[in-house]
Design a protein around this motif. Structure first.
Motif, PDB file in Angstrom:
ATOM      1  N   LEU C 262     -18.075  -3.902   0.213  1.00 45.40           N
ATOM      2  CA  LEU C 262     -18.759  -3.244  -0.899  1.00 45.40           C
ATOM      3  C   LEU C 262     -18.280  -3.791  -2.242  1.00 45.40           C
ATOM      4  N   GLY C 263     -17.184  -4.531  -2.237  1.00 45.93           N
ATOM      5  CA  GLY C 263     -16.646  -5.054  -3.496  1.00 45.93           C
ATOM      6  C   GLY C 263     -15.652  -4.104  -4.129  1.00 45.93           C
ATOM      7  N   VAL C 264     -15.230  -3.103  -3.368  1.00 48.75           N
ATOM      8  CA  VAL C 264     -14.244  -2.156  -3.879  1.00 48.75           C
ATOM      9  C   VAL C 264     -12.863  -2.754  -3.672  1.00 48.75           C
ATOM     10  N   TRP C 265     -11.976  -2.532  -4.620  1.00 50.65           N
ATOM     11  CA  TRP C 265     -10.629  -3.039  -4.460  1.00 50.65           C
ATOM     12  C   TRP C 265      -9.845  -2.212  -3.470  1.00 50.65           C
ATOM     13  N   LEU C 266      -9.036  -2.874  -2.680  1.00 47.84           N
ATOM     14  CA  LEU C 266      -8.190  -2.195  -1.709  1.00 47.84           C
ATOM     15  C   LEU C 266      -6.751  -2.533  -2.042  1.00 47.84           C
ATOM     16  N   PRO C 267      -5.793  -1.781  -1.474  1.00 48.72           N
ATOM     17  CA  PRO C 267      -4.407  -2.176  -1.676  1.00 48.72           C
ATOM     18  C   PRO C 267      -4.197  -3.593  -1.163  1.00 48.72           C
ATOM     19  N   VAL C 268      -3.341  -4.342  -1.827  1.00 47.21           N
ATOM     20  CA  VAL C 268      -3.132  -5.731  -1.437  1.00 47.21           C
ATOM     21  C   VAL C 268      -2.684  -5.818   0.018  1.00 47.21           C
ATOM     22  N   SER C 269      -1.869  -4.860   0.454  1.00 49.11           N
ATOM     23  CA  SER C 269      -1.409  -4.889   1.840  1.00 49.11           C
ATOM     24  C   SER C 269      -2.576  -4.757   2.801  1.00 49.11           C
ATOM     25  N   THR C 270      -3.548  -3.938   2.437  1.00 50.39           N
ATOM     26  CA  THR C 270      -4.719  -3.765   3.288  1.00 50.39           C
ATOM     27  C   THR C 270      -5.560  -5.036   3.297  1.00 50.39           C
ATOM     28  N   MET C 271      -5.721  -5.624   2.123  1.00 51.42           N
ATOM     29  CA  MET C 271      -6.493  -6.875   2.071  1.00 51.42           C
ATOM     30  C   MET C 271      -5.802  -7.944   2.903  1.00 51.42           C
ATOM     31  N   ALA C 272      -4.480  -7.933   2.853  1.00 54.55           N
ATOM     32  CA  ALA C 272      -3.737  -8.910   3.652  1.00 54.55           C
ATOM     33  C   ALA C 272      -3.991  -8.668   5.134  1.00 54.55           C
ATOM     34  N   ALA C 273      -3.935  -7.402   5.531  1.00 55.02           N
ATOM     35  CA  ALA C 273      -4.149  -7.093   6.949  1.00 55.02           C
ATOM     36  C   ALA C 273      -5.552  -7.490   7.378  1.00 55.02           C
ATOM     37  N   LEU C 274      -6.537  -7.280   6.477  1.00 57.58           N
ATOM     38  CA  LEU C 274      -7.910  -7.664   6.816  1.00 57.58           C
ATOM     39  C   LEU C 274      -7.999  -9.174   7.028  1.00 57.58           C
ATOM     40  N   SER C 275      -7.362  -9.913   6.137  1.00 57.78           N
ATOM     41  CA  SER C 275      -7.356 -11.369   6.296  1.00 57.78           C
ATOM     42  C   SER C 275      -6.732 -11.763   7.635  1.00 57.78           C
ATOM     43  N   LEU C 276      -5.622 -11.132   7.926  1.00 55.90           N
ATOM     44  CA  LEU C 276      -4.928 -11.473   9.168  1.00 55.90           C
ATOM     45  C   LEU C 276      -5.772 -11.091  10.384  1.00 55.90           C
ATOM     46  N   GLN C 277      -6.452  -9.970  10.311  1.00 57.21           N
ATOM     47  CA  GLN C 277      -7.328  -9.572  11.421  1.00 57.21           C
ATOM     48  C   GLN C 277      -8.386 -10.627  11.670  1.00 57.21           C
ATOM     49  N   ARG C 278      -8.941 -11.104  10.564  1.00 56.37           N
ATOM     50  CA  ARG C 278      -9.974 -12.123  10.712  1.00 56.37           C
ATOM     51  C   ARG C 278      -9.401 -13.376  11.360  1.00 56.37           C
ATOM     52  N   ALA C 279      -8.115 -13.599  11.126  1.00 54.89           N
ATOM     53  CA  ALA C 279      -7.490 -14.795  11.698  1.00 54.89           C
ATOM     54  C   ALA C 279      -6.972 -14.531  13.111  1.00 54.89           C
ATOM     55  N   GLY C 280      -7.270 -13.357  13.637  1.00 54.40           N
ATOM     56  CA  GLY C 280      -6.918 -13.125  15.029  1.00 54.40           C
ATOM     57  C   GLY C 280      -5.796 -12.134  15.271  1.00 54.40           C
ATOM     58  N   TRP C 281      -5.186 -11.633  14.216  1.00 53.01           N
ATOM     59  CA  TRP C 281      -4.142 -10.631  14.405  1.00 53.01           C
ATOM     60  C   TRP C 281      -4.793  -9.301  14.752  1.00 53.01           C
ATOM     61  N   SER C 282      -4.027  -8.399  15.375  1.00 55.81           N
ATOM     62  CA  SER C 282      -4.581  -7.065  15.533  1.00 55.81           C
ATOM     63  C   SER C 282      -3.503  -6.035  15.244  1.00 55.81           C
ATOM     64  N   PHE C 283      -3.925  -4.960  14.552  1.00 57.03           N
ATOM     65  CA  PHE C 283      -2.978  -3.918  14.150  1.00 57.03           C
ATOM     66  C   PHE C 283      -3.465  -2.597  14.701  1.00 57.03           C
ATOM     67  N   GLU C 284      -2.542  -1.751  15.092  1.00 58.16           N
ATOM     68  CA  GLU C 284      -2.937  -0.448  15.612  1.00 58.16           C
ATOM     69  C   GLU C 284      -3.508   0.418  14.519  1.00 58.16           C
ATOM     70  N   ARG C 285      -2.897   0.333  13.342  1.00 57.50           N
ATOM     71  CA  ARG C 285      -3.276   1.217  12.251  1.00 57.50           C
ATOM     72  C   ARG C 285      -3.317   0.352  10.992  1.00 57.50           C
ATOM     73  N   MET C 286      -4.396   0.501  10.251  1.00 60.59           N
ATOM     74  CA  MET C 286      -4.548  -0.336   9.061  1.00 60.59           C
ATOM     75  C   MET C 286      -3.447   0.000   8.049  1.00 60.59           C
ATOM     76  N   PRO C 287      -2.624  -0.945   7.631  1.00 58.68           N
ATOM     77  CA  PRO C 287      -1.560  -0.636   6.669  1.00 58.68           C
ATOM     78  C   PRO C 287      -2.117  -0.488   5.250  1.00 58.68           C
ATOM     79  N   LEU C 288      -1.488   0.396   4.486  1.00 56.01           N
ATOM     80  CA  LEU C 288      -1.927   0.627   3.110  1.00 56.01           C
ATOM     81  C   LEU C 288      -0.844   0.258   2.100  1.00 56.01           C
ATOM     82  N   THR C 289       0.379   0.251   2.534  1.00 56.53           N
ATOM     83  CA  THR C 289       1.473  -0.015   1.585  1.00 56.53           C
ATOM     84  C   THR C 289       2.275  -1.210   2.100  1.00 56.53           C
ATOM     85  N   PRO C 290       3.051  -1.815   1.215  1.00 59.09           N
ATOM     86  CA  PRO C 290       3.884  -2.933   1.667  1.00 59.09           C
ATOM     87  C   PRO C 290       4.762  -2.553   2.852  1.00 59.09           C
TER      88      PRO C 290
END
Ligand SMILES: Nc1ncnc2c1ncn2[C@@H]1O[C@H](COP(=O)(O)OP(=O)(O)OP(=O)(O)O)[C@@H](O)[C@H]1O
Ligand SMILES: Nc1ncnc2c1ncn2[C@@H]1O[C@H](COP(=O)(O)OP(=O)(O)OP(=O)(O)O)[C@@H](O)[C@H]1O
Ligand SMILES: [Mg+2]
Ligand SMILES: [Mg+2]
Lengths: 179, 268, 611
Positions: C262-290
């Protein structure tokens, strides 16, 4: 009185007063030079004090903005430089009252350029008379007196025209769009 | 715009005479004399008023370096310069009966011209000095409070002025930055008065546009704090009109009248 | 931002409490500004319960500020607009209740700290609101003292607010809002104009407000700070329709991907996790803080063959530190690490630059070289001398002769007009730089000054307009452009003279991250095409994303000058300079399971190396 003016109008008036004051303050540094080199041209410098009222009226086209702007500008100028308290308040009330009066005479309906320029001319005449007595210009040679009178009236008129142009530019820049 | 002062600063606690008076009294006292001075022509009357104003200031105003410079140097020098300047322009026909002081080529400076010029210089100095009685002993905030509380200036105007004190340094700084920015853009280089006017003209719109937007934001902040909610507001700092204010004004007026009658400067 | 990483346990536990009647109720709110045809926001519905912290997210222009101003009636009482729908504050209808009454229930804090100061001392400023309410003097004083103590400013009550830092001024604004007695505090991007230390300051104060049991409605782009405090999230789409309302878990964690799109800003940690997910990582729970990101990484296995992409080329050594001995600190991280760039003659060469402004020395014996094609960030605390440094380089303030050389010219001896062909300078506020009445003339000005033939001026100007996406705006007054467009135009005016070097002073000041990012992408493109770029900024994550080299200025001296990753490897140095680690760096620095993260500072590195 102030009920009719919103906080926004009041503060914008103050901002116009201060901003023109700062521009004019730099012009004001010329005053002693002019007084010595060509006292009869003093009207040209003094005329710049019409600006706040004209710009405020151009931006808002509302009753009382000219007087309010002059008054606010004088109060702020006094705070910045208290020594000239009398001069600031006196000029403000004089210029503000004349500009406001002309606008009131047309019941705040006519905002043509002629109306502004007329107020400029009247300011010029009044200022010319006061300065004439303070500076004892009756002792100047006739040609200088005539020049003085002409410049005193032309000064505020020219500055009024400049104020109108500024207002026009502000409109074009979208600053004065919403009232 | 020469002095950089904190317009909000409370007046330093001082027991000096003028500081304890209402700003309005200090304005009202000298005003009649200032108005009448406009129409005097002699040297003695304005000199007496200059003397009186200086006396009041020296006795009653807090004496700082700045005040010293203003009273001791700037004002006399200004009067002298204005006086000499004007004497150059006096119509020679009026004064050619008086003694000759100086001759350069075909041009002569007569004693009469110098007298007329100096009289004007002293007159201007007197008007200014009387204004300094209030000017040197009043802060901006005091003036605003006194106008609101005693002159019934609407408090919305007064507090707008108070908020706008902050505009002065802010806009001055903005103007400085605008000038730099335009210089970098190479706008209206060149010398001479016309280039200068064109340059200054270019600063007006950016300065005013920024000023107006800033003012609108301040207005929102004030409105959200219920500014103007009621016809009056709680005043924590009361600026009273005391008996001594009335006395000061009365004494000023009586003294002015006395001086004017005694010297009666309009006898031909 | 990093300190907060450890104080967030309370905010994350879902709060169980019986549902009291809402403090604020907004239903189908639509606002059409005067002169606009469409309503933004178009339809907003949500509630705020007593004691709750609600975060409003939405792309730029979705009407978040507009929403905030309608809550205390400023729209439509003070700003002309048509409002439909329902707003109820403490049971009062905002459409019909006067602003002055609503002000007792809704306290406002705006973006610009300087625009919220009214009187001469902190105490008078906080008392201003209660005085307007005609409260008795005792009550005014009591409220003022309570509010000032709450934000930790009571000791400074008699000072002029001008002397506070940006963060201090915002705390004062919070105190002023509290003194109105309101149970709901509305803050519109309260930290957008602040440096990292100021942001910490404001959130410390907000934490005490929450502890006091008041509610907060927060509009904020900087989610790294905000998310620690938030109970619930309201998300608006580009038109200002509510697309999500719910708890932090339900909205930010579970729908992160959708919000990102949507173009909404997310916490940097979340954006990082999203990038990593796209690269094949998987997380149980989406992180929000460092802290959460770090824990998530410790728990997750790296996908086979994954390695950070080296998007920010950097040479050799990593373990550098900027503060070993005050004397040679400036040289401990010298650009020796850029052998390929400094072998060519530097385009900017500063030696022994000492500068005074007024009577104050502001730069002391500064030396620095920048090679052609570098992308350099200049960071430092307020008043450190960053602006003075780049202005001296660009000749905006004349440096002493022989201390600066730009493209072979000495700014002290070169006319500004000629200098502007070698280096373009972009001021913080684009409007300050505009000198013409149309966008076209604005760009053409630099060319006309050089006496080029008309058709060449036309062709080159049109090309520049095209390149910056302003072709449709050629005849518009520059002041009428949007914030982002103004910024692009000001960059264009600096570039059109053909300057191979571009210096920008806080180009992201007061802009949201979307516009900041857009601008920096533009700069990166220019840089890729050969332009040397010098940027002064306070935004550490942006530095990490875009700058290859970072110069830290402290107290008129260069404190560190090295590859960005190396500068950010030294947290002690940054803290000593009033700076903070970029949030991503803060998260990744402690990851022990995947040592490869130790040097990662930029999100773009996380996408994984191109296979
Ligand atoms: N005073 C105004 N007059 C006319 N239109 C306005 C006014 N204020 C805002 N708008 C318009 O209303 C829309 C919403 O603006 P608003 O400032 O509320 O958005 P926002 O979500 O706060 O954006 P940002 O994230 O950039 O702050 C925009 O299209 C804007 O141009
Ligand atoms: N025109 C000036 N006259 C006198 N001193 C100045 C002037 N401009 C800046 N200074 C002083 O020089 C020092 C460095 O200022 P500079 O603007 O370069 O800092 P900065 O690092 O850009 O700070 P900021 O992050 O606040 O923009 C500051 O202490 C400032 O007060
Ligand atoms: Mg907004
Ligand atoms: Mg700076």
């Amino acid at each position: 009185m102030a009920r009719t003016l919103s906080t926004r109008v009041l503060l914008v008036c103050a901002a116009i007063g201060v901003a023109t004051g700062i521009l004019g303050g730099i012009a004001g540094l010329l005053t002693p030079v002019v007084l010595v080199a060509a006292p009869f041209a003093y009207g040209l410098v003094l005329g710049s004090h019409v600006l706040p009222g004209i710009i405020a009226q151009q931006v808002f086209r509302l009753p009382l903005v000219a007087l309010t702007t002059h008054l606010l500008a004088a109060l702020v100028a006094t705070a910045a430089n208290p020594a000239w308290i009398g001069r600031f308040i006196g000029t403000a009330l004089l210029f503000g009252a004349i500009q406001e009066g002309i606008a009131a005479l047309t019941r705040y309906r006519a905002w043509g350029a002629w109306r502004f320029l007329l107020s400029g001319a009247i300011v010029g005449v009044v200022v010319a008379v006061v300065v004439f007595f303070v500076a004892d210009l009756a002792t100047l040679p006739p040609w200088a007196q005539i020049t003085y009178l002409a410049i005193s009236v032309l000064g505020p008129v020219a500055w009024t025209a400049a104020g109108l142009a500024v207002g026009e530019q502000l409109r074009r820049a979208g600053v004065a769009r919403r009232v | 715009m020469t002095a950089v002062v904190d317009p909000y600063a409370a007046a330093a606690p001082s027991r000096r005479l003028l500081v304890g008076l209402s700003p309005l009294a200090k304005l009202a006292g000298p005003v009649p004399a200032m108005l009448v001075l406009v129409f005097t022509r002699d040297i003695a009357t304005p000199l007496v008023f200059v003397g009186l104003a200086y006396l009041l200031l020296l006795v009653g105003a807090p004496l700082t370096r700045k005040v010293g410079l203003l009273l001791g140097l700037a004002l006399p020098a200004g009067a002298l310069v204005v006086g000499l300047g004007l004497s150059l322009w006096v119509d020679p026909m009026r004064v050619d009966g008086t003694a000759t002081l100086l001759t350069i080529g075909g041009w002569t400076l007569h004693l009469g011209a110098l007298e007329i010029g100096l009289a004007t210089g002293v007159r201007v100095a007197a008007i200014l000095a009387l204004g300094l009685i209030a000017g040197l002993t009043t802060t901006g905030a005091e003036l605003v409070r006194a106008s609101v509380q005693q002159l019934r200036v609407p408090y919305r105007i007064g507090y707008t002025a108070l908020a706008a004190f902050r505009f002065v340094p802010r806009f001055a700084y903005e103007l400085e930055v605008i000038r730099q920015a335009h210089r970098v853009r190479g706008a209206h280089g060149g010398r001479g008065p016309f280039a200068a006017i064109a340059r200054w003209w270019g600063y007006v719109v950016p300065l005013l546009a920024g000023a107006i937007r800033h003012a609108e934001r301040v207005a929102l902040a004030m409105d959200s704090r219920a500014f103007g909610a009621h016809p009056t507001r709680t005043e924590r700092t009361v600026v009273p009109w005391r008996r001594r204010d009335t006395v000061f004004v009365a004494v000023c007026w009586v003294a002015s009248a006395g001086i004017l009658v005694a010297l009666f400067p309009w006898t031909p | 931002m990093t300190t907060a990483a450890f104080g967030n346990a309370a905010a994350e536990a879902p709060r169980d409490r019986p549902t009291p009647p809402p403090l604020l109720r907004v239903r189908d709110l639509a606002v059409t500004h005067e002169g606009e045809d469409a309503a933004t926001p178009a339809s907003v519905t949500f509630e705020v319960a007593p004691g709750e912290v609600v975060l409003v997210l939405g792309p730029s222009g979705s009407g978040k500020s507009t929403l905030a101003l309608t809550l205390n009636g400023l729209i439509s009482h003070a700003v002309p607009a048509v409002v439909s729908g329902l707003i109820e504050v403490d049971g009062l209808d905002a459409a019909t209740t006067p602003v002055a009454t609503l002000a007792r229930h809704v306290g406002m804090v705006f973006q610009d700290p300087d625009a919220q100061l009214i009187t001469g001392t902190l105490r008078d400023d906080v008392a201003f609101g209660p005085e307007n309410l005609l409260l008795p003097v005792d009550e005014v004083l009591a409220r003022t003292e309570r509010a000032l103590r709450q934000v930790g400013l009571w000791e400074r009550r008699d000072e002029n607010p001008d002397r506070l830092s940006g963060g201090g001024k915002q705390r004062l604004a919070i105190a002023s809002a509290l003194a109105m007695g309101s149970d709901l505090l509305v803050l519109d991007e309260p930290t957008a104009n602040l440096d990292p230390a100021g942001i910490d300051d404001v959130y410390d104060a907000l934490r005490t407000v929450v502890a006091d049991g008041r509610s907060i409605l927060l509009v904020e782009h900087n989610l790294d700070a905000a998310v620690q405090l938030t109970d619930r999230v309201v998300v608006l789409d580009a038109d200002g329709r509510t697309v999500a309302v719910g708890g932090v878990d339900a909205v930010l964690r579970d729908r992160a991907e959708e919000l990102h799109d949507l173009g909404v800003w997310l916490p940097v940690s979340t954006m990082a996790a999203l990038s990593l997910q796209r690269a094949g990582w998987s997380f149980e729970r989406m992180p929000l803080t460092p802290l959460e990101l770090r824990e998530a990484l410790e728990a997750a296995a790296a996908p086979a063959g994954w390695a950070p992409r080296d998007s920010v080329p950097r040479a050799g050594g990593t373990g550098a530190s900027g503060v070993d001995g005050a004397e040679n600190a400036a040289f401990s991280l010298r650009s020796a690490q850029f052998p390929h760039e400094t072998t060519a003659a530097p385009v900017i060469d500063v030696r022994g630059l000492t500068l005074q402004r007024g009577r104050r020395p502001v730069l002391h014996d500064v030396a620095l070289q920048v090679g052609a094609g570098e992308f350099v960030a200049v960071v430092g605390a307020n008043g450190a001398g960053k602006t003075s440094l780049v202005q001296a380089i660009a000749g905006v303030i004349p440096p002493p002769r022989g201390t600066v050389s730009v493209g072979g010219a000495d700014p002290a001896r070169t006319a500004l007009r000629d200098l502007s062909r070698r280096i373009g300078f972009v001021f913080q506020n684009p409007e300050h730089q505009f000198i013409s009445h149309t966008v076209f003339d604005e760009l053409a000005h630099g060319l006309r000054g050089r006496g080029l033939p008309t058709d060449e001026v036309w062709a080159r100007t049109m090309a520049m307009l095209e390149r910056f996406g302003l072709a449709g705006k050629a005849d518009v007054h520059p002041f009428l452009l949007s914030g982002g467009q103004k910024r692009r135009l000001s960059v264009g005016t600096a570039l059109i003279g053909g300057a191979p070097i571009l210096a920008l002073d806080e180009p992201t000041f007061g802009q949201d991250r979307a516009r900041a990012d857009e601008l920096l992408r533009l700069l990166r493109e220019l840089n890729a095409a050969g332009t040397t770029v010098l940027v002064v900024t306070h935004d550490m994550q942006l530095v990490a994303e875009y700058a290859r080299r970072t110069i830290v200025v402290g107290d008129g001296r260069i404190v560190a000058d090295a590859a960005t990753a190396d500068v950010f490897a030294d947290e002690a140095l940054l803290r000593a300079q009033g700076l903070r680690l970029p949030p991503l760096r803060a998260a990744l620095s402690g990851v022990t399971r995947h040592p490869r993260f130790a040097t990662v500072t930029a999100l773009s590195e996380l996408a994984g190396a191109d296979a």
